[in-house]
Scaffold this motif. Structure first.
Motif, PDB file in Angstrom:
ATOM      1  N   LEU A   1      20.024 -18.962   0.198  1.00 13.65           N
ATOM      2  CA  LEU A   1      21.015 -17.891   0.094  1.00 13.65           C
ATOM      3  C   LEU A   1      20.294 -16.555  -0.038  1.00 13.65           C
ATOM      4  O   LEU A   1      19.494 -16.362  -0.951  1.00 13.65           O
ATOM      5  CB  LEU A   1      21.916 -18.154  -1.121  1.00 13.65           C
ATOM      6  CG  LEU A   1      22.951 -17.100  -1.509  1.00 13.65           C
ATOM      7  CD1 LEU A   1      23.895 -16.774  -0.352  1.00 13.65           C
ATOM      8  CD2 LEU A   1      23.751 -17.579  -2.727  1.00 13.65           C
ATOM      9  N   LEU A   2      20.564 -15.655   0.894  1.00 12.37           N
ATOM     10  CA  LEU A   2      19.933 -14.340   0.896  1.00 12.37           C
ATOM     11  C   LEU A   2      20.940 -13.297   0.441  1.00 12.37           C
ATOM     12  O   LEU A   2      22.076 -13.288   0.919  1.00 12.37           O
ATOM     13  CB  LEU A   2      19.452 -13.964   2.304  1.00 12.37           C
ATOM     14  CG  LEU A   2      18.810 -15.056   3.160  1.00 12.37           C
ATOM     15  CD1 LEU A   2      18.359 -14.479   4.501  1.00 12.37           C
ATOM     16  CD2 LEU A   2      17.643 -15.707   2.448  1.00 12.37           C
ATOM     17  N   MET A   3      20.514 -12.420  -0.439  1.00 11.70           N
ATOM     18  CA  MET A   3      21.429 -11.380  -0.927  1.00 11.70           C
ATOM     19  C   MET A   3      20.672 -10.212  -1.530  1.00 11.70           C
ATOM     20  O   MET A   3      19.468 -10.283  -1.783  1.00 11.70           O
ATOM     21  CB  MET A   3      22.357 -11.958  -2.002  1.00 11.70           C
ATOM     22  CG  MET A   3      21.635 -12.314  -3.287  1.00 11.70           C
ATOM     23  SD  MET A   3      22.764 -12.806  -4.593  1.00 11.70           S
ATOM     24  CE  MET A   3      23.134 -14.484  -4.106  1.00 11.70           C
ATOM     25  N   GLN A   4      21.413  -9.167  -1.779  1.00 15.76           N
ATOM     26  CA  GLN A   4      20.904  -8.024  -2.539  1.00 15.76           C
ATOM     27  C   GLN A   4      21.214  -8.253  -4.019  1.00 15.76           C
ATOM     28  O   GLN A   4      22.139  -9.003  -4.353  1.00 15.76           O
ATOM     29  CB  GLN A   4      21.623  -6.772  -2.031  1.00 15.76           C
ATOM     30  CG  GLN A   4      21.168  -5.482  -2.635  1.00 15.76           C
ATOM     31  CD  GLN A   4      22.022  -4.309  -2.140  1.00 15.76           C
ATOM     32  OE1 GLN A   4      22.767  -3.718  -2.910  1.00 15.76           O
ATOM     33  NE2 GLN A   4      21.890  -3.983  -0.865  1.00 15.76           N
TER      34      GLN A   4
ATOM     35  N   ASP B   1      21.263  -7.558   3.461  1.00 17.18           N
ATOM     36  CA  ASP B   1      20.617  -6.429   2.816  1.00 17.18           C
ATOM     37  C   ASP B   1      19.567  -5.932   3.799  1.00 17.18           C
ATOM     38  O   ASP B   1      19.011  -6.732   4.562  1.00 17.18           O
ATOM     39  CB  ASP B   1      19.949  -6.854   1.504  1.00 17.18           C
ATOM     40  CG  ASP B   1      19.244  -5.672   0.853  1.00 17.18           C
ATOM     41  OD1 ASP B   1      19.941  -4.696   0.528  1.00 17.18           O
ATOM     42  OD2 ASP B   1      18.009  -5.709   0.715  1.00 17.18           O
ATOM     43  N   ALA B   2      19.324  -4.639   3.794  1.00 15.75           N
ATOM     44  CA  ALA B   2      18.330  -4.091   4.716  1.00 15.75           C
ATOM     45  C   ALA B   2      17.006  -4.847   4.589  1.00 15.75           C
ATOM     46  O   ALA B   2      16.347  -5.148   5.588  1.00 15.75           O
ATOM     47  CB  ALA B   2      18.129  -2.611   4.437  1.00 15.75           C
ATOM     48  N   GLY B   3      16.654  -5.217   3.358  1.00 16.91           N
ATOM     49  CA  GLY B   3      15.395  -5.912   3.127  1.00 16.91           C
ATOM     50  C   GLY B   3      15.336  -7.287   3.770  1.00 16.91           C
ATOM     51  O   GLY B   3      14.257  -7.843   3.989  1.00 16.91           O
ATOM     52  N   HIS B   4      16.489  -7.866   4.072  1.00 17.39           N
ATOM     53  CA  HIS B   4      16.526  -9.212   4.671  1.00 17.39           C
ATOM     54  C   HIS B   4      16.806  -9.178   6.174  1.00 17.39           C
ATOM     55  O   HIS B   4      16.946 -10.226   6.803  1.00 17.39           O
ATOM     56  CB  HIS B   4      17.609 -10.048   4.001  1.00 17.39           C
ATOM     57  CG  HIS B   4      17.202 -10.645   2.685  1.00 17.39           C
ATOM     58  ND1 HIS B   4      15.972 -11.247   2.486  1.00 17.39           N
ATOM     59  CD2 HIS B   4      17.864 -10.756   1.504  1.00 17.39           C
ATOM     60  CE1 HIS B   4      15.900 -11.685   1.235  1.00 17.39           C
ATOM     61  NE2 HIS B   4      17.024 -11.393   0.615  1.00 17.39           N
ATOM     62  N   SER B   5      16.889  -7.973   6.757  1.00 14.60           N
ATOM     63  CA  SER B   5      17.385  -7.909   8.140  1.00 14.60           C
ATOM     64  C   SER B   5      16.472  -8.653   9.111  1.00 14.60           C
ATOM     65  O   SER B   5      16.951  -9.355  10.006  1.00 14.60           O
ATOM     66  CB  SER B   5      17.588  -6.455   8.568  1.00 14.60           C
ATOM     67  OG  SER B   5      16.382  -5.747   8.436  1.00 14.60           O
TER      68      SER B   5
ATOM     69  N   ALA C   1      -0.268  -7.342  14.495  1.00 13.05           N
ATOM     70  CA  ALA C   1      -1.576  -7.469  13.844  1.00 13.05           C
ATOM     71  C   ALA C   1      -1.458  -8.228  12.518  1.00 13.05           C
ATOM     72  O   ALA C   1      -2.161  -9.202  12.287  1.00 13.05           O
ATOM     73  CB  ALA C   1      -2.162  -6.089  13.602  1.00 13.05           C
ATOM     74  N   ALA C   2      -0.547  -7.801  11.654  1.00 14.65           N
ATOM     75  CA  ALA C   2      -0.378  -8.467  10.361  1.00 14.65           C
ATOM     76  C   ALA C   2       1.029  -9.038  10.284  1.00 14.65           C
ATOM     77  O   ALA C   2       2.001  -8.285  10.289  1.00 14.65           O
ATOM     78  CB  ALA C   2      -0.596  -7.460   9.231  1.00 14.65           C
ATOM     79  N   PRO C   3       1.174 -10.370  10.234  1.00 17.03           N
ATOM     80  CA  PRO C   3       2.510 -10.951  10.151  1.00 17.03           C
ATOM     81  C   PRO C   3       3.254 -10.382   8.951  1.00 17.03           C
ATOM     82  O   PRO C   3       2.698 -10.221   7.877  1.00 17.03           O
ATOM     83  CB  PRO C   3       2.236 -12.443   9.962  1.00 17.03           C
ATOM     84  CG  PRO C   3       0.848 -12.661  10.422  1.00 17.03           C
ATOM     85  CD  PRO C   3       0.119 -11.371  10.189  1.00 17.03           C
ATOM     86  N   SER C   4       4.521 -10.066   9.153  1.00 20.27           N
ATOM     87  CA  SER C   4       5.302  -9.431   8.102  1.00 20.27           C
ATOM     88  C   SER C   4       5.684 -10.451   7.032  1.00 20.27           C
ATOM     89  O   SER C   4       5.720 -11.651   7.285  1.00 20.27           O
ATOM     90  CB  SER C   4       6.559  -8.839   8.710  1.00 20.27           C
ATOM     91  OG  SER C   4       7.335  -9.896   9.259  1.00 20.27           O
ATOM     92  N   TRP C   5       6.018  -9.963   5.832  1.00 22.60           N
ATOM     93  CA  TRP C   5       6.451 -10.895   4.778  1.00 22.60           C
ATOM     94  C   TRP C   5       7.758 -11.604   5.136  1.00 22.60           C
ATOM     95  O   TRP C   5       7.917 -12.776   4.791  1.00 22.60           O
ATOM     96  CB  TRP C   5       6.468 -10.228   3.418  1.00 22.60           C
ATOM     97  CG  TRP C   5       7.385  -9.055   3.273  1.00 22.60           C
ATOM     98  CD1 TRP C   5       7.049  -7.738   3.432  1.00 22.60           C
ATOM     99  CD2 TRP C   5       8.780  -9.078   2.976  1.00 22.60           C
ATOM    100  NE1 TRP C   5       8.149  -6.960   3.263  1.00 22.60           N
ATOM    101  CE2 TRP C   5       9.237  -7.750   2.971  1.00 22.60           C
ATOM    102  CE3 TRP C   5       9.695 -10.096   2.710  1.00 22.60           C
ATOM    103  CZ2 TRP C   5      10.567  -7.396   2.728  1.00 22.60           C
ATOM    104  CZ3 TRP C   5      11.016  -9.755   2.453  1.00 22.60           C
ATOM    105  CH2 TRP C   5      11.442  -8.432   2.468  1.00 22.60           C
ATOM    106  N   PRO C   6       8.714 -10.923   5.847  1.00 23.98           N
ATOM    107  CA  PRO C   6       9.900 -11.706   6.246  1.00 23.98           C
ATOM    108  C   PRO C   6       9.541 -12.886   7.150  1.00 23.98           C
ATOM    109  O   PRO C   6      10.117 -13.973   7.036  1.00 23.98           O
ATOM    110  CB  PRO C   6      10.760 -10.681   6.988  1.00 23.98           C
ATOM    111  CG  PRO C   6      10.336  -9.347   6.450  1.00 23.98           C
ATOM    112  CD  PRO C   6       8.861  -9.501   6.200  1.00 23.98           C
TER     113      PRO C   6
ATOM    114  N   LEU D   1      17.146 -15.904  -2.486  1.00 26.85           N
ATOM    115  CA  LEU D   1      16.152 -14.866  -2.231  1.00 26.85           C
ATOM    116  C   LEU D   1      16.867 -13.524  -2.371  1.00 26.85           C
ATOM    117  O   LEU D   1      17.726 -13.170  -1.568  1.00 26.85           O
ATOM    118  CB  LEU D   1      15.574 -15.025  -0.819  1.00 26.85           C
ATOM    119  CG  LEU D   1      14.963 -16.407  -0.526  1.00 26.85           C
ATOM    120  CD1 LEU D   1      14.429 -16.468   0.904  1.00 26.85           C
ATOM    121  CD2 LEU D   1      13.850 -16.751  -1.513  1.00 26.85           C
ATOM    122  N   VAL D   2      16.507 -12.814  -3.445  1.00 26.63           N
ATOM    123  CA  VAL D   2      17.247 -11.612  -3.831  1.00 26.63           C
ATOM    124  C   VAL D   2      16.374 -10.386  -3.620  1.00 26.63           C
ATOM    125  O   VAL D   2      15.309 -10.270  -4.228  1.00 26.63           O
ATOM    126  CB  VAL D   2      17.657 -11.702  -5.320  1.00 26.63           C
ATOM    127  CG1 VAL D   2      18.440 -10.464  -5.724  1.00 26.63           C
ATOM    128  CG2 VAL D   2      18.458 -12.971  -5.589  1.00 26.63           C
TER     129      VAL D   2
END
Lengths: 176, 199
Positions: free
Chosen positions: A74-77, A31-35, A6-11, A101-102
């Motif tokens: 580059l993706l990281m925590q 990071d869990a937030g980037h999975s 319904a709503a596209p996710s921010w990732p 993207l942190v």
């Protein structure tokens, strides 16, 4: 996954920006937030996804990508920012574009005291190293923020970190 | 641990020998002596000389190798640089770029800081680490004959290839390349990409 229809996710929104910006190399320490973003990039033929042993590898790798004519991200925590510091010297001296993207830890609702110190140091450390920081604390502002950051990176040749807050990613809590 | 073999190769001759066959290869020498060695062999726009970023040489080469898959990409870190970025061997091993070569110029010393011993002087086997990390081919070179035998590995064999080249600690004169980072970057990109370098 059904709620994402319904709503596209921010990732997903970040992924669309990276694709539109022709980002070809996506390096990460997970990071869990980037999975979700990592999975989307892995499923994309035009993107190489590179799992790193430490975040600083990604700074060098994206410099090499730029030398070779490709764009990267580059993706990281947040804890990974501290691992990159010496390599920011090369980024600034050579004026390599750099998109980081942190996903933040150690801030909003953090339960792990060991995360707090680096989390609190991310912005001052990055700014001291010449990296522009964009904060984003609302899911609906993630896409416009990453898009603006990408423009500053790839069109104005700057190093920029988007700091995605725990109000966006959700706070982890293992304790009661 | 294997018995120590005598080291006789001179670093300037080794690097000049490797670069003699470079053709269209892209070369990334590491901070310090390998950068001066490349300068002594003749400055080249497609050599990205490193005046800093210790530990980052092999990963710059990986990014470059993924971006330029039709070109051979040769990283020339020193042993101290390689040890500082040792995790990158695992990262490269998992990516398996067929066009990437890591050739370490190993004098078993931190050369810029007073010639203190590195771990390779104390038995650490870089080739063994590279092989165990998934590099397709590896060699450790002590003699001119072994260097000649390694040339096909460096230029023709499917990578990732790892060659550890043992060189003496014989002092060599300083030969310094240009050092402005932004200029070196632009020169490299313009030589490689032409007008697209300034899109």
């Amino acid at each position: 996954m059904s709620q994402n229809v319904a709503a596209p996710s921010w990732p997903r929104g970040i992924y669309d920006v990276l694709k539109a910006q022709k980002v070809r190399q996506v390096a990460y320490v997970p990071d869990a937030g980037h999975s979700e973003l990592i999975k989307l990039c892995q499923a994309t033929e035009q993107m190489s996804t590179i799992s790193l042993t430490t975040e600083e590898e990604g700074i060098s790798m994206l410099a090499g990508a730029w030398l070779g004519g490709e764009r990267g991200a580059l993706l990281m925590q947040s804890s990974g920012v501290g691992n990159c510091i010496n390599l920011f010297g090369m980024v600034q001296e050579c004026r390599f574009p750099l998109l980081m993207l942190v996903t933040m830890r150690g801030q909003w609702g953090e339960f792990n005291p060991w995360q707090v110190w680096m989390g609190s140091s991310v912005r001052p450390v990055l700014e001291q190293c010449g990296v522009v920081c964009y904060d984003v604390d609302e899911p609906q502002r993630v896409v416009e923020t990453v898009s603006a950051a990408s423009n500053l990176v790839f069109n104005a040749y700057r190093s920029v970190a988007v700091l995605i807050g725990q109000r966006v990613t959700g706070s982890k809590n293992f304790v009661k | 641990m294997a018995t120590k073999r005598e080291i006789t190769l001179e670093r300037r001759e080794v690097v000049a020998r490797i670069l003699r066959d470079r053709g269209g290869a892209l070369v990334v020498p590491g901070l310090g002596a390998p950068t001066w060695d490349c300068a002594a062999a003749g400055d080249h726009p497609l050599t990205f000389q490193m005046w800093g970023a210790m530990g980052g040489t092999t990963m710059i080469a990986l990014g470059l190798a993924l971006a330029q898959r039709e070109r051979r990409v040769i990283a020339l870190p020193g042993d101290g640089d390689m040890l500082m970025g040792i995790g990158s061997l695992a990262t490269i091993g998992t990516q398996g770029p067929p066009n990437l070569v890591v050739a370490v110029i190993d004098n078993e010393r931190y050369g810029e800081t007073g010639m203190q011993e590195t771990h390779t002087a104390r038995g650490v086997d870089l080739e063994g680490i590279a092989r165990a990390s998934g590099f397709r081919h590896g060699a450790t070179v002590y003699t001119q004959d072994e260097l000649e035998a390694a040339m096909p590995l460096i230029y023709r064999t499917e990578g990732p290839v790892f060659v550890n080249i043992k060189v003496t600690t014989q002092p060599v004169p300083n030969v310094l390349p240009p050092r402005d980072g932004a200029w070196l970057k632009h020169r490299f990109r313009q030589a490689l990409l032409g007008e697209r370098a300034f899109d």
